[in-house]
Design a protein around this motif. Structure first.
Motif, PDB file in Angstrom:
ATOM      1  N   THR A  10       0.830  -1.220   0.000  1.00 61.78           N
ATOM      2  CA  THR A  10       0.000   0.000   0.000  1.00 61.78           C
ATOM      3  C   THR A  10       0.861   1.264   0.000  1.00 61.78           C
ATOM      4  O   THR A  10       0.327   2.373  -0.113  1.00 61.78           O
ATOM      5  N   GLY A  11       2.187   1.089   0.129  1.00 62.79           N
ATOM      6  CA  GLY A  11       3.086   2.248   0.144  1.00 62.79           C
ATOM      7  C   GLY A  11       3.145   2.918   1.510  1.00 62.79           C
ATOM      8  O   GLY A  11       2.282   2.690   2.356  1.00 62.79           O
ATOM      9  N   PHE A  12       4.183   3.714   1.727  1.00 56.09           N
ATOM     10  CA  PHE A  12       4.374   4.431   3.008  1.00 56.09           C
ATOM     11  C   PHE A  12       4.151   3.508   4.205  1.00 56.09           C
ATOM     12  O   PHE A  12       3.547   3.891   5.201  1.00 56.09           O
ATOM     13  N   TYR A  13       4.640   2.275   4.059  1.00 59.23           N
ATOM     14  CA  TYR A  13       4.296   1.230   5.039  1.00 59.23           C
ATOM     15  C   TYR A  13       4.951   1.418   6.408  1.00 59.23           C
ATOM     16  O   TYR A  13       4.413   0.956   7.407  1.00 59.23           O
ATOM     17  N   HIS A  14       6.111   2.118   6.463  1.00 60.37           N
ATOM     18  CA  HIS A  14       6.723   2.353   7.791  1.00 60.37           C
ATOM     19  C   HIS A  14       5.757   3.163   8.661  1.00 60.37           C
ATOM     20  O   HIS A  14       5.398   2.758   9.758  1.00 60.37           O
ATOM     21  N   ASN A  15       5.375   4.318   8.139  1.00 62.10           N
ATOM     22  CA  ASN A  15       4.486   5.202   8.907  1.00 62.10           C
ATOM     23  C   ASN A  15       3.122   4.580   9.137  1.00 62.10           C
ATOM     24  O   ASN A  15       2.553   4.680  10.227  1.00 62.10           O
ATOM     25  N   LYS A  16       2.585   3.949   8.097  1.00 59.07           N
ATOM     26  CA  LYS A  16       1.247   3.367   8.241  1.00 59.07           C
ATOM     27  C   LYS A  16       1.232   2.288   9.324  1.00 59.07           C
ATOM     28  O   LYS A  16       0.325   2.246  10.164  1.00 59.07           O
ATOM     29  N   ALA A  17       2.246   1.421   9.331  1.00 59.70           N
ATOM     30  CA  ALA A  17       2.287   0.337  10.330  1.00 59.70           C
ATOM     31  C   ALA A  17       2.416   0.918  11.738  1.00 59.70           C
ATOM     32  O   ALA A  17       1.711   0.496  12.670  1.00 59.70           O
ATOM     33  N   LYS A  18       3.295   1.897  11.887  1.00 57.59           N
ATOM     34  CA  LYS A  18       3.496   2.531  13.202  1.00 57.59           C
ATOM     35  C   LYS A  18       2.191   3.174  13.672  1.00 57.59           C
ATOM     36  O   LYS A  18       1.771   2.990  14.809  1.00 57.59           O
ATOM     37  N   ASN A  19       1.547   3.906  12.770  1.00 57.12           N
ATOM     38  CA  ASN A  19       0.305   4.590  13.143  1.00 57.12           C
ATOM     39  C   ASN A  19      -0.825   3.611  13.468  1.00 57.12           C
ATOM     40  O   ASN A  19      -1.593   3.834  14.402  1.00 57.12           O
TER      41      ASN A  19
END
Ligand code: SF4
Length: 218
Positions: free
Chosen positions: A88-97
């Motif tokens: 889905t992209g931007f997975y670092h931030n998305k997972a953390k959030n």
């Protein structure tokens, strides 16, 4: 925030556009992101940033089988969740959030997704767009979701000159009758996918041609 003066002629133009949107597209509420619970919609909407709904639906099909509860997300391993949502992209931030958001929902809200805008926007990864998706779809609270289609097409229609999504949201709230706030997003997404596409809008085929203010229409 906005409270601009709207002339009678402009009000009539807006009404005509809304009537045509009602005729051509749905007047029923529907959600393009698959979900069975409010928290699933919240997570799907966080994942939808800079990603298509189709891709999100593909990912959540397996994701919600693996993580069955909010507690599962709250206790998820960050690296593993990153892998699970990678496409889905931007997975670092998305997972953390997602993990932070799930923890807050579990510890502070008893696992219930709140409906108040300030509580929603206080959750990790949740801005006004995501908050309004929840308010409209789950709680049927009149709210305007400003996504990429709404931003682009509202500008072309002459509903706003603003670029900032929050400013657009407030200007649209001034302009549109409340009973169209939720529908407007659904109808404009349909219009943006079929006729008023980002790269090559089919203006000559558009039922809004005479009412549209875009100078580039041909
Ligand atoms: S006339 Fe063109 S720019 Fe205006 S809404 Fe229709 S497709 Fe979009």
């Amino acid at each position: 925030m906005a409270n601009r003066r709207i002339t009678k002629a402009e009000r009539e133009r807006v009404d005509k556009i809304l009537t045509l949107l009602d005729e051509y597209y749905t007047t029923e509420y529907k959600c393009y992101l698959n979900h069975e619970t409010p928290w699933q919609l919240l997570i799907a909407t966080i994942l939808s940033a800079q990603c298509t709904d189709e891709r999100v639906n593909l990912v959540t099909k397996d994701l919600f089988k693996k993580y069955k509860t909010l507690e599962d997300f709250a206790g998820a391993d960050l690296k593993e969740l990153e892998k699970d949502i990678h496409s889905t992209g931007f997975y670092h931030n998305k997972a953390k959030n997602i993990i932070e958001c799930a923890k807050t929902l579990v510890t502070e809200y008893g696992g219930v997704v709140p409906k108040e805008i300030d509580k929603l926007t206080g959750l990790a990864g949740v801005g006004r767009k995501t908050a309004n998706v929840i308010r409209g779809n789950i709680y049927h609270e009149p709210s305007i979701v400003v996504d990429t289609h709404v931003k682009r097409i509202s500008g072309k229609l002459g509903f706003t000159k603003a670029e900032d999504p929050e400013k657009i949201e407030f200007e649209l709230m001034d302009l549109l009758p409340k009973d169209h706030w939720i529908l407007y997003n659904l109808q404009i997404i349909a219009h943006g996918r079929s006729i008023c596409t980002a790269r090559n809008p089919k203006c000559t085929e558009c039922f809004l041609y005479d009412l549209c203010k875009w100078k580039g229409k041909s």
